[in-house]
Write an enzyme that holds these catalytic residues in place. Structure first.
Site, PDB file in Angstrom:
ATOM      1  N   SER A 293     -42.199 -25.417 -44.805  1.00 19.41           N
ATOM      2  CA  SER A 293     -42.172 -26.828 -45.192  1.00 19.41           C
ATOM      3  C   SER A 293     -41.097 -27.091 -46.235  1.00 19.41           C
ATOM      4  O   SER A 293     -40.895 -26.285 -47.141  1.00 19.41           O
ATOM      5  CB  SER A 293     -43.519 -27.216 -45.794  1.00 19.41           C
TER       6      SER A 293
ATOM      7  N   PHE B  13     -46.211 -21.824 -39.556  1.00 22.97           N
ATOM      8  CA  PHE B  13     -47.247 -22.822 -39.265  1.00 22.97           C
ATOM      9  C   PHE B  13     -46.783 -24.247 -39.575  1.00 22.97           C
ATOM     10  O   PHE B  13     -47.338 -25.202 -39.071  1.00 22.97           O
ATOM     11  CB  PHE B  13     -48.514 -22.496 -40.066  1.00 22.97           C
ATOM     12  N   CYS B  14     -45.831 -24.385 -40.443  1.00 23.18           N
ATOM     13  CA  CYS B  14     -45.348 -25.711 -40.804  1.00 23.18           C
ATOM     14  C   CYS B  14     -43.898 -25.609 -41.246  1.00 23.18           C
ATOM     15  O   CYS B  14     -43.628 -24.869 -42.177  1.00 23.18           O
ATOM     16  CB  CYS B  14     -46.192 -26.300 -41.936  1.00 23.18           C
ATOM     17  N   PRO B  15     -42.948 -26.237 -40.569  1.00 24.32           N
ATOM     18  CA  PRO B  15     -43.152 -27.292 -39.575  1.00 24.32           C
ATOM     19  C   PRO B  15     -43.538 -26.826 -38.180  1.00 24.32           C
ATOM     20  O   PRO B  15     -43.864 -27.669 -37.348  1.00 24.32           O
ATOM     21  CB  PRO B  15     -41.790 -27.995 -39.538  1.00 24.32           C
TER      22      PRO B  15
END
Lengths: 377, 76
Positions: A293, B13-15
């Site tokens: 992220s 898992f993210c993104p």
């Protein structure tokens, strides 16, 4: 040893302060010098922009003077880098200065590029800048009835933001007593309502409970601001009276201009956090091309690894730890509840039920951030 | 001259793999091929569904030692 940190956001500031403490003795005796080059003399707490968009924080609460956040031993110059000369171990700045280094940390961050989607800047509201967040609040304030469409560009900073802004919209219009006159429609690029499977599983019944409609596999292609229609790459379209957009992002222009990474994202070793092919260059935060992220949280945990390893390289000539992909994200689930997602490369997040205590923790963190970025938390 | 790029989205898992693919697809030129590596079981169905809807060409999909290798050509 000359350590040069380019960028004064969350990642760069935590690296600098953490290093200044770990190497206090070496700095005092003249063996190490830490220099930071930043584009701004102000540091913004970016997660606060969401609150500004809903009138819950004022813009001036988001800023501190960058100098006030740094250990006094760190030399700060407000002078952005124009040119990276990696083979010569130096950079050139907009102010015409040259800085040489032994170790370079690139922490230049990312920028929004709504202009990549035709019509988006004209037709959409965003909260990824101070001006955008204030404008969005005024648009929300003036809105009385109709359809609010939430759309999401790729890639984007803070992957939890699309969910958070949608829940906040529901609570905002509920608090104004006009929720029954407002339809909220959420659009997401992949085949479920959030990229983290457990977040999607948890949020879906919440959407249904709140009466939020959704469409998945919706990637922004074009916005017709006059007709108030958004078109997707997948061939569908959606009408709106108010468009709330998570804009697409790119890395900074200087990274692209110098071909250091496609899209402005620098190829980075996912555990050592060094720029691929450059043993003396670390990359932190949004600037990396890592499959994690783009959040202050990821930047924070990466920064701690980088600082620890640079310090150990100075002291014993070798790095001592690796980044495990750790990210911790608060998830605001409305005006008075929150939960969180914590995960790394190996372990997916397991969501807890949202509660008021976590919301108050997040509210406190909005103030504690300044302690965190100083490297004290 | 078309290019082939590998996207290493294993253990993420993210993104997540499909979001990574969409990011790289935006940066690619028409005719370029992207190979997506993923350890997420859902990728094998998610990616072909997205490629079909958008109009990109799925070239191959196979699992080697627990890692999905999906090759997609940018068609538009």
């Amino acid at each position: 040893m000359r350590i040069l940190i380019v960028g004064g956001g969350t990642g760069g500031t935590i690296v600098a302060n953490n290093l200044a403490r770990r190497l206090a003795g070496e700095i005092r005796h003249g063996g190490v010098r830490i220099t930071m080059l930043s584009a701004s003399d102000r540091h913004m707490y970016q997660p606060g922009l969401l609150y500004v968009a809903f009138g819950q924080m004022m813009p001036d609460e988001l800023y501190r003077k960058q100098q006030s956040l740094l250990e006094s031993s760190i030399e700060l110059h407000i002078d952005p880098v124009e040119e990276f000369l990696l083979d010569q171990k130096r950079v050139k700045t907009a102010g015409g200065h040259t800085h040489e280094y032994d170790i370079l940390v690139i922490a230049t961050g990312s920028r929004i590029v709504p202009e990549e989607i035709p019509g988006l800047a004209e037709g959409g509201e965003t909260f990824y800048s101070e001006a955008g967040a204030v404008k969005m609040f005024k648009a929300l304030r003036a809105f009385q009835e109709g359809t609010v469409a939430v759309v999401v560009g790729v890639p984007h900073k803070c992957p939890i933001a699309p969910i958070e802004v949608t829940f906040a919209l529901h609570d905002y219009f509920t608090s104004r007593g006009i929720r029954d006159k407002v339809e909220i429609k959420y659009h997401y690029p992949i085949g479920r309502i959030h990229t983290i499977e457990n977040v999607a599983k948890w949020a879906l019944p919440e959407f249904e409970r709140m009466g939020i409609r959704y469409e998945t596999l919706f990637n922004l292609k074009e916005v017709d601001a006059k007709k108030q229609i958004v078109y997707s790459e997948e061939g569908t379209e959606t009408g709106y009276d108010l468009l709330v957009a998570i804009p697409p992002h790119r890395g900074m222009e200087v990274i692209e201009r110098q071909s250091l990474g496609t899209g402005g994202w620098i190829p980075t070793d996912r555990r050592q956090l060094k720029m691929e092919g450059h043993d003396d260059v670390y990359v932190v935060g949004d600037t990396t091309n890592l499959p994690v992220s783009k959040t202050g949280s990821a930047a924070h945990f990466e920064a701690e690894v980088i600082a620890q390893n640079i310090a150990s390289e100075v002291k014993i000539g070798a790095p001592v730890c690796e980044y495990d992909g750790k990210v911790y994200c608060f998830i605001e689930t409305g005006y008075d509840s929150a939960t969180y997602a914590m995960f790394n490369y190996e372990n997916p997040p397991e969501l807890k039920a949202p509660n008021k205590a976590m919301h108050w923790f997040k509210t406190s963190y909005n103030k504690m951030y300044w302690t965190s970025v100083r490297g004290l938390l | 001259m078309s290019q082939e790029t590998t996207i290493d989205a294993r253990n993420t898992f993210c993104p997540g793999p499909l979001m990574e693919l969409i990011t790289y697809m935006k940066q690619a030129n028409v005719g370029d091929t992207l190979e997506l590596l993923s350890t997420d079981a859902g990728t094998a169905s998610d990616v072909p569904e997205w490629a079909r809807k958008v109009g990109h060409e799925m070239l191959s999909s196979e699992n080697r030692d627990g890692v999905w290798h999906l090759r997609i050509r940018k068609a538009k």
